[in-house]
Design a protein around this motif. Structure first.
Motif, PDB file in Angstrom:
ATOM      1  N   LEU A 100       2.456  51.629  21.664  1.00 25.33           N
ATOM      2  CA  LEU A 100       1.968  52.243  20.431  1.00 25.33           C
ATOM      3  C   LEU A 100       2.727  53.535  20.126  1.00 25.33           C
ATOM      4  O   LEU A 100       3.079  53.823  18.979  1.00 25.33           O
ATOM      5  N   ARG A 101       2.958  54.311  21.166  1.00 35.51           N
ATOM      6  CA  ARG A 101       3.703  55.571  21.014  1.00 35.51           C
ATOM      7  C   ARG A 101       5.099  55.315  20.462  1.00 35.51           C
ATOM      8  O   ARG A 101       5.542  55.982  19.517  1.00 35.51           O
ATOM      9  N   ASP A 102       5.820  54.363  21.039  1.00 40.26           N
ATOM     10  CA  ASP A 102       7.191  54.115  20.615  1.00 40.26           C
ATOM     11  C   ASP A 102       7.261  53.542  19.198  1.00 40.26           C
ATOM     12  O   ASP A 102       8.218  53.793  18.460  1.00 40.26           O
ATOM     13  N   ASN A 103       6.233  52.782  18.806  1.00 40.68           N
ATOM     14  CA  ASN A 103       6.220  52.198  17.458  1.00 40.68           C
ATOM     15  C   ASN A 103       5.805  53.199  16.387  1.00 40.68           C
ATOM     16  O   ASN A 103       6.246  53.104  15.235  1.00 40.68           O
ATOM     17  N   TRP A 104       4.958  54.166  16.769  1.00 41.23           N
ATOM     18  CA  TRP A 104       4.334  55.022  15.766  1.00 41.23           C
ATOM     19  C   TRP A 104       4.541  56.514  15.983  1.00 41.23           C
ATOM     20  O   TRP A 104       3.943  57.322  15.281  1.00 41.23           O
ATOM     21  N   PHE A 105       5.401  56.901  16.922  1.00 41.55           N
ATOM     22  CA  PHE A 105       5.511  58.323  17.253  1.00 41.55           C
ATOM     23  C   PHE A 105       5.847  59.190  16.041  1.00 41.55           C
ATOM     24  O   PHE A 105       5.201  60.215  15.801  1.00 41.55           O
ATOM     25  N   ASP A 106       6.856  58.821  15.276  1.00 49.07           N
ATOM     26  CA  ASP A 106       7.271  59.651  14.137  1.00 49.07           C
ATOM     27  C   ASP A 106       6.136  59.829  13.143  1.00 49.07           C
ATOM     28  O   ASP A 106       5.923  60.923  12.609  1.00 49.07           O
ATOM     29  N   ASN A 107       5.386  58.758  12.898  1.00 49.34           N
ATOM     30  CA  ASN A 107       4.260  58.842  11.970  1.00 49.34           C
ATOM     31  C   ASN A 107       3.139  59.712  12.542  1.00 49.34           C
ATOM     32  O   ASN A 107       2.496  60.486  11.816  1.00 49.34           O
ATOM     33  N   MET A 108       2.906  59.596  13.861  1.00 49.04           N
ATOM     34  CA  MET A 108       1.859  60.398  14.509  1.00 49.04           C
ATOM     35  C   MET A 108       2.126  61.892  14.364  1.00 49.04           C
ATOM     36  O   MET A 108       1.241  62.658  13.948  1.00 49.04           O
ATOM     37  N   ILE A 109       3.335  62.320  14.717  1.00 48.93           N
ATOM     38  CA  ILE A 109       3.630  63.746  14.686  1.00 48.93           C
ATOM     39  C   ILE A 109       3.687  64.253  13.247  1.00 48.93           C
ATOM     40  O   ILE A 109       3.305  65.393  12.953  1.00 48.93           O
ATOM     41  N   LYS A 110       4.132  63.384  12.328  1.00 51.10           N
ATOM     42  CA  LYS A 110       4.142  63.752  10.909  1.00 51.10           C
ATOM     43  C   LYS A 110       2.729  64.026  10.420  1.00 51.10           C
ATOM     44  O   LYS A 110       2.478  64.992   9.684  1.00 51.10           O
ATOM     45  N   LYS A 111       1.777  63.185  10.822  1.00 43.98           N
ATOM     46  CA  LYS A 111       0.384  63.372  10.397  1.00 43.98           C
ATOM     47  C   LYS A 111      -0.225  64.615  11.046  1.00 43.98           C
ATOM     48  O   LYS A 111      -0.993  65.340  10.414  1.00 43.98           O
ATOM     49  N   TRP A 112       0.105  64.850  12.306  1.00 41.26           N
ATOM     50  CA  TRP A 112      -0.428  66.038  12.988  1.00 41.26           C
ATOM     51  C   TRP A 112       0.033  67.304  12.264  1.00 41.26           C
ATOM     52  O   TRP A 112      -0.764  68.209  12.004  1.00 41.26           O
ATOM     53  N   ILE A 113       1.313  67.365  11.927  1.00 40.45           N
ATOM     54  CA  ILE A 113       1.858  68.514  11.207  1.00 40.45           C
ATOM     55  C   ILE A 113       1.298  68.577   9.787  1.00 40.45           C
ATOM     56  O   ILE A 113       0.906  69.637   9.293  1.00 40.45           O
ATOM     57  N   GLY A 114       1.244  67.417   9.123  1.00 43.59           N
ATOM     58  CA  GLY A 114       0.795  67.367   7.735  1.00 43.59           C
ATOM     59  C   GLY A 114      -0.629  67.837   7.547  1.00 43.59           C
ATOM     60  O   GLY A 114      -0.960  68.456   6.526  1.00 43.59           O
ATOM     61  N   GLY A 115      -1.483  67.561   8.528  1.00 41.47           N
ATOM     62  CA  GLY A 115      -2.860  68.026   8.429  1.00 41.47           C
ATOM     63  C   GLY A 115      -2.956  69.539   8.337  1.00 41.47           C
ATOM     64  O   GLY A 115      -3.824  70.086   7.653  1.00 41.47           O
ATOM     65  N   ILE A 116      -2.047  70.223   9.008  1.00 46.58           N
ATOM     66  CA  ILE A 116      -2.025  71.694   8.984  1.00 46.58           C
ATOM     67  C   ILE A 116      -1.493  72.204   7.647  1.00 46.58           C
ATOM     68  O   ILE A 116      -2.098  73.060   7.002  1.00 46.58           O
ATOM     69  N   THR A 117      -0.352  71.674   7.220  1.00 48.00           N
ATOM     70  CA  THR A 117       0.313  72.222   6.034  1.00 48.00           C
ATOM     71  C   THR A 117      -0.426  71.888   4.741  1.00 48.00           C
ATOM     72  O   THR A 117      -0.497  72.713   3.832  1.00 48.00           O
ATOM     73  N   VAL A 118      -0.992  70.680   4.652  1.00 46.74           N
ATOM     74  CA  VAL A 118      -1.721  70.309   3.431  1.00 46.74           C
ATOM     75  C   VAL A 118      -2.934  71.206   3.242  1.00 46.74           C
ATOM     76  O   VAL A 118      -3.223  71.662   2.129  1.00 46.74           O
ATOM     77  N   TRP A 119      -3.639  71.486   4.315  1.00 46.39           N
ATOM     78  CA  TRP A 119      -4.806  72.367   4.202  1.00 46.39           C
ATOM     79  C   TRP A 119      -4.395  73.805   3.912  1.00 46.39           C
ATOM     80  O   TRP A 119      -5.094  74.530   3.206  1.00 46.39           O
ATOM     81  N   ASP A 120      -3.271  74.211   4.449  1.00 45.49           N
ATOM     82  CA  ASP A 120      -2.808  75.572   4.178  1.00 45.49           C
ATOM     83  C   ASP A 120      -2.471  75.760   2.694  1.00 45.49           C
ATOM     84  O   ASP A 120      -2.495  76.880   2.188  1.00 45.49           O
ATOM     85  N   ASP A 121      -2.192  74.669   1.988  1.00 40.61           N
ATOM     86  CA  ASP A 121      -1.838  74.736   0.573  1.00 40.61           C
ATOM     87  C   ASP A 121      -3.029  74.561  -0.364  1.00 40.61           C
ATOM     88  O   ASP A 121      -2.851  74.485  -1.577  1.00 40.61           O
ATOM     89  N   THR A 122      -4.239  74.480   0.166  1.00 35.31           N
ATOM     90  CA  THR A 122      -5.408  74.271  -0.690  1.00 35.31           C
ATOM     91  C   THR A 122      -5.942  75.599  -1.221  1.00 35.31           C
ATOM     92  O   THR A 122      -5.421  76.668  -0.932  1.00 35.31           O
ATOM     93  N   VAL A 123      -7.025  75.505  -1.993  1.00 38.59           N
ATOM     94  CA  VAL A 123      -7.601  76.696  -2.626  1.00 38.59           C
ATOM     95  C   VAL A 123      -8.410  77.544  -1.646  1.00 38.59           C
ATOM     96  O   VAL A 123      -8.804  78.662  -1.983  1.00 38.59           O
ATOM     97  N   TYR A 124      -8.648  77.027  -0.461  1.00 35.45           N
ATOM     98  CA  TYR A 124      -9.465  77.758   0.500  1.00 35.45           C
ATOM     99  C   TYR A 124      -8.669  78.920   1.078  1.00 35.45           C
ATOM    100  O   TYR A 124      -7.518  78.787   1.463  1.00 35.45           O
ATOM    101  N   LYS A 125      -9.285  80.073   1.147  1.00 35.81           N
ATOM    102  CA  LYS A 125      -8.551  81.326   1.286  1.00 35.81           C
ATOM    103  C   LYS A 125      -8.062  81.629   2.702  1.00 35.81           C
ATOM    104  O   LYS A 125      -6.998  82.192   2.888  1.00 35.81           O
ATOM    105  N   ARG A 126      -8.856  81.314   3.708  1.00 39.43           N
ATOM    106  CA  ARG A 126      -8.487  81.739   5.061  1.00 39.43           C
ATOM    107  C   ARG A 126      -8.888  80.682   6.070  1.00 39.43           C
ATOM    108  O   ARG A 126      -9.974  80.108   5.993  1.00 39.43           O
ATOM    109  N   ALA A 127      -7.996  80.437   7.019  1.00 41.79           N
ATOM    110  CA  ALA A 127      -8.264  79.450   8.065  1.00 41.79           C
ATOM    111  C   ALA A 127      -8.761  80.146   9.329  1.00 41.79           C
ATOM    112  O   ALA A 127      -8.247  81.194   9.714  1.00 41.79           O
ATOM    113  N   ILE A 128      -9.752  79.552   9.945  1.00 45.53           N
ATOM    114  CA  ILE A 128     -10.175  79.955  11.286  1.00 45.53           C
ATOM    115  C   ILE A 128      -9.628  78.887  12.229  1.00 45.53           C
ATOM    116  O   ILE A 128     -10.192  77.799  12.352  1.00 45.53           O
TER     117      ILE A 128
END
Length: 390
Positions: free
Chosen positions: A242-270
């Motif tokens: 599973l890792r070898d088939n999906w690694f690039d997508n996995m790490i992309k989603k892990w990173i994307g979850g951080i950056t997409v939320w950082d770009d929202t209207v919510y002012k500060r992250a805890i």
């Protein structure tokens, strides 16, 4: 010894120094190679340098310097002033074992902490609890909010529904939700999050983070349990496939979850490091920070910070849950430690370094970069590298 606050300030200052040094080193890398090329007597080195592009050289340099940020395998530990990385894994596990015994002894018959009442003028709007798949389990999330606030159903799930309850909003009890757990990687939630800003607390959101080194296999195993009748830890061969088939997508989603939320209207992250939450040294401090934020918003919270240690011990499941986690290298399952290939390790490190060096976070940038630098260091030193099958 200084106070806990002084230690945090020194740690943050030191980290920023390392990050600035890393940035400067990466920027100067092409010049350094050019000088080496001009003055080297070694024809092979000159030939190799002449074939490398500036981007290739800068990429290799950044991989190295973001861990000056990284310590050399044979050199001194760059983080020695901050924490005891010179200790062996056995020493660290022994230290954790002793601490858990001590805390368990102090908290053996302690009840849940007393909490105050909600502030009368507080709006008490739900707070987003956005995370990569099952970073904080449903049980742990529920117990965390219940203990901190005394509200039994204060920690809700965005995807759960019942009569009167949808997307964490209870029409019959609109002030009954403290946090709303949602997948940070959900493709449909950017619109949902922004359109819900008038119903949700918009001054902050909470984002638990876990090192992708352990987060990716744990999330994969969780899905296998939920949807494919897996019992316990999946076989190592399943993880590797599973890792070898999906690694690039996995790490992309892990990173994307951080950056997409950082770009929202919510002012500060805890940002809450899962590793800190599960640490007997730092876990009680995480509870104090969350309690302080909830109190600021008017939610009922612990009346005394002296209760934080025993509250933490109960929330995470005590010695029974923590011993296996720490014995297994900060992983819940003990059958094997999920590994990666060397190429995947470098991809993971580069992805995190890109966030550290190039991302201008809209919210709490210093804190998340401090967490990410910890993760890079841990990946470099402790990732299991699987042998290549031939």
């Amino acid at each position: 010894m200084g106070s806990e606050e002084e230690t945090k300030i020194k740690r943050a200052s030191y980290r920023l120094y390392l990050l600035r040094a890393a940035f400067c080193a990466a920027a100067l890398a092409p010049l350094a190679v050019f000088v080496s090329y001009m003055f080297s007597d070694d024809v092979n080195i000159m030939f190799a340098a002449s074939k490398s592009t500036a981007a290739d050289v800068a990429g290799r340099s950044k991989t190295k310097t973001a861990i000056a940020i990284k310590s050399e395998d044979s050199g001194p530990d760059s983080y020695a002033p901050l924490r005891s990385e010179t200790k062996t894994a056995i020493d660290r596990r022994s230290e954790v074992h002793v601490l858990l015994k001590e805390i368990g002894g102090r908290c053996q018959s302690v009840e849940r902490p007393k909490v105050g009442t909600a502030r009368d003028d507080a709006e008490l709007r739900p707070i987003w609890f956005a995370q990569f798949q099952e970073t904080v389990s449903g049980r742990l999330h529920t117990e965390l909010i219940r203990t901190l606030t005394g509200m039994n159903s204060g920690g809700k799930n965005f995807y759960a529904s019942s009569p009167g309850l949808k997307h964490c909003i209870n029409s019959n009890a609109p002030r009954s939700t403290v946090t709303c757990a949602v997948l940070s990687t959900e493709e449909t939630t950017p619109t949902t999050r922004n359109s819900s800003a008038n119903r949700f607390e918009n001054s902050i959101y909470i984002m638990p983070l876990r090192n992708p080194m352990t987060s990716l296999p744990f999330a994969t195993n969780y899905k296998a349990i939920m949807y494919h009748d897996q019992v316990g830890q999946m076989p190592a061969s399943n993880w590797q496939t599973l890792r070898d088939n999906w690694f690039d997508n996995m790490i992309k989603k892990w990173i994307g979850g951080i950056t997409v939320w950082d770009d929202t209207v919510y002012k500060r992250a805890i940002y809450v490091s899962f590793e800190d939450l599960m640490s007997p040294l730092r876990g009680p401090g995480v509870l104090k920070e969350l309690s302080s934020e909830l109190s600021r918003l008017g939610f009922p919270t612990m009346m005394s910070e002296d209760d934080a240690e025993c509250a933490w011990y109960g929330i995470v499941g005590g010695e029974e849950a923590l011993e296996p986690y720490h014995n297994n290298g900060q992983y819940e399952y003990g059958g094997y430690r999920p590994g990666y290939t060397e190429e995947q390790r470098e991809k993971m490190v580069l992805a995190l370094e890109d966030l550290v060096l190039n991302r201008n976070f809209n919210s709490s940038g210093e804190r998340i970069k401090e967490i990410l630098v910890d993760y890079i260091d841990d990946i470099r030193k402790h990732m299991v590298i699987d042998s290549v099958m031939t």
